[in-house]
Motif scaffolding. Structure first.
Motif, mmCIF file in Angstrom:
data_model
loop_
_atom_site.group_PDB
_atom_site.id
_atom_site.type_symbol
_atom_site.label_atom_id
_atom_site.label_comp_id
_atom_site.label_asym_id
_atom_site.label_seq_id
_atom_site.Cartn_x
_atom_site.Cartn_y
_atom_site.Cartn_z
ATOM 1 N N ARG A 199 0.843 -1.200 0.000
ATOM 2 C CA ARG A 199 0.000 0.000 0.000
ATOM 3 C C ARG A 199 0.870 1.238 0.000
ATOM 4 O O ARG A 199 2.039 1.187 0.361
ATOM 5 N N VAL A 200 0.275 2.340 -0.383
ATOM 6 C CA VAL A 200 0.957 3.622 -0.283
ATOM 7 C C VAL A 200 0.751 4.165 1.127
ATOM 8 O O VAL A 200 -0.218 3.813 1.800
ATOM 9 N N ASP A 201 1.668 4.997 1.561
ATOM 10 C CA ASP A 201 1.605 5.585 2.907
ATOM 11 C C ASP A 201 0.974 6.967 2.806
ATOM 12 O O ASP A 201 1.661 7.976 2.764
ATOM 13 N N MET A 202 -0.355 6.967 2.716
ATOM 14 C CA MET A 202 -1.109 8.215 2.604
ATOM 15 C C MET A 202 -2.331 8.117 3.507
ATOM 16 O O MET A 202 -2.853 7.009 3.718
ATOM 17 N N PRO A 203 -2.788 9.229 4.033
ATOM 18 C CA PRO A 203 -4.016 9.185 4.836
ATOM 19 C C PRO A 203 -5.179 8.604 4.022
ATOM 20 O O PRO A 203 -5.331 8.901 2.846
ATOM 21 N N ARG A 204 -5.945 7.763 4.645
ATOM 22 C CA ARG A 204 -7.131 7.147 4.049
ATOM 23 C C ARG A 204 -6.838 6.321 2.810
ATOM 24 O O ARG A 204 -7.719 6.114 1.966
ATOM 25 N N PHE B 276 2.850 -3.430 3.788
ATOM 26 C CA PHE B 276 4.201 -3.045 3.382
ATOM 27 C C PHE B 276 4.067 -1.887 2.399
ATOM 28 O O PHE B 276 3.198 -1.876 1.532
ATOM 29 N N ILE B 277 4.934 -0.910 2.542
ATOM 30 C CA ILE B 277 4.764 0.384 1.888
ATOM 31 C C ILE B 277 5.500 0.473 0.552
ATOM 32 O O ILE B 277 6.675 0.106 0.453
ATOM 33 N N VAL B 278 4.770 0.971 -0.451
ATOM 34 C CA VAL B 278 5.364 1.324 -1.738
ATOM 35 C C VAL B 278 5.406 2.853 -1.821
ATOM 36 O O VAL B 278 4.565 3.532 -1.236
ATOM 37 N N GLU B 279 6.391 3.376 -2.498
ATOM 38 C CA GLU B 279 6.596 4.828 -2.555
ATOM 39 C C GLU B 279 5.583 5.539 -3.442
ATOM 40 O O GLU B 279 5.282 6.689 -3.229
ATOM 41 N N ASP B 280 5.088 4.882 -4.446
ATOM 42 C CA ASP B 280 4.093 5.468 -5.334
ATOM 43 C C ASP B 280 3.102 4.354 -5.648
ATOM 44 O O ASP B 280 3.310 3.214 -5.240
ATOM 45 N N ASN B 281 2.051 4.647 -6.369
ATOM 46 C CA ASN B 281 1.051 3.614 -6.640
ATOM 47 C C ASN B 281 1.650 2.351 -7.245
ATOM 48 O O ASN B 281 1.178 1.253 -6.980
#
Length: 177
Positions: free
Chosen positions: A121-126, A152-157
């Protein structure tokens, strides 16, 4: 111990996380049998043989992917320069069954069979995440989800993975044993 890791991956990020989880399982238990494969290749016989079933997928539109979201992702990817490998993986995934349809064919198991869920997922609110939906479906098939779903975080979509996420996935995989 036999661990089966089933994943859906559009751009390669979720596949990389799944492979890192498999490495972590091997680090924790060098004698473990580990199968790590896309949902399109994971049949009922293989999942039935698992002592631990780990399932993961990308987050699309706040949750698990759908046929529509996979087609949209594949279409967007084919227009990006220098991303031929990711575009091919996205196209293959979009054309095959996703996790939602894979879950329809997953047989219910006996209580006591362990499972875990993860997503990218991306690390963005909601932004949401797919892992909770995956864990819910595993529970619905009588799997005992043994850890909280992990993202686990991806930097962009479409990636890349955030620095350190592969190491975190290996540690998470080792912790499942």
């Amino acid at each position: 111990m036999h661990t089966v890791i089933v994943y859906e991956s559009m751009y390669g990020n979720t596949r990389e996380i799944a492979e890192a989880i498999a490495e972590g399982v091997h680090q924790a238990d060098p004698g473990a049998a580990v199968d790590c494969l896309p949902a399109a290749e994971a049949d009922a016989g293989l999942t039935r043989s698992a002592d631990l079933l780990v399932v993961g997928g990308p987050t699309h539109m706040h949750g698990m992917s759908s046929g529509l979201s996979r087609r949209m992702a594949a279409t967007a990817e084919k227009h990006k320069e220098g991303r031929e490998e990711a575009a091919a993986e996205a196209r293959t995934t979009a054309e095959g069954p996703g996790l939602r349809s894979w879950f329809h064919d997953l047989p219910k198991t006996e209580p006591g069979t362990h499972a875990a869920a993860f997503d990218t997922r991306v690390d963005m609110p909601r932004a949401g995440g797919a892992a909770n939906g995956i864990a819910h479906r595993l529970s619905g098939h009588h799997y005992d989800v043994v850890v909280e779903p992990e993202g686990f975080i991806v930097e962009d979509n479409d990636g890349p993975l955030r620095a350190g996420e592969l190491d975190r996935a290996r540690a998470w995989g080792a912790g499942l044993i």
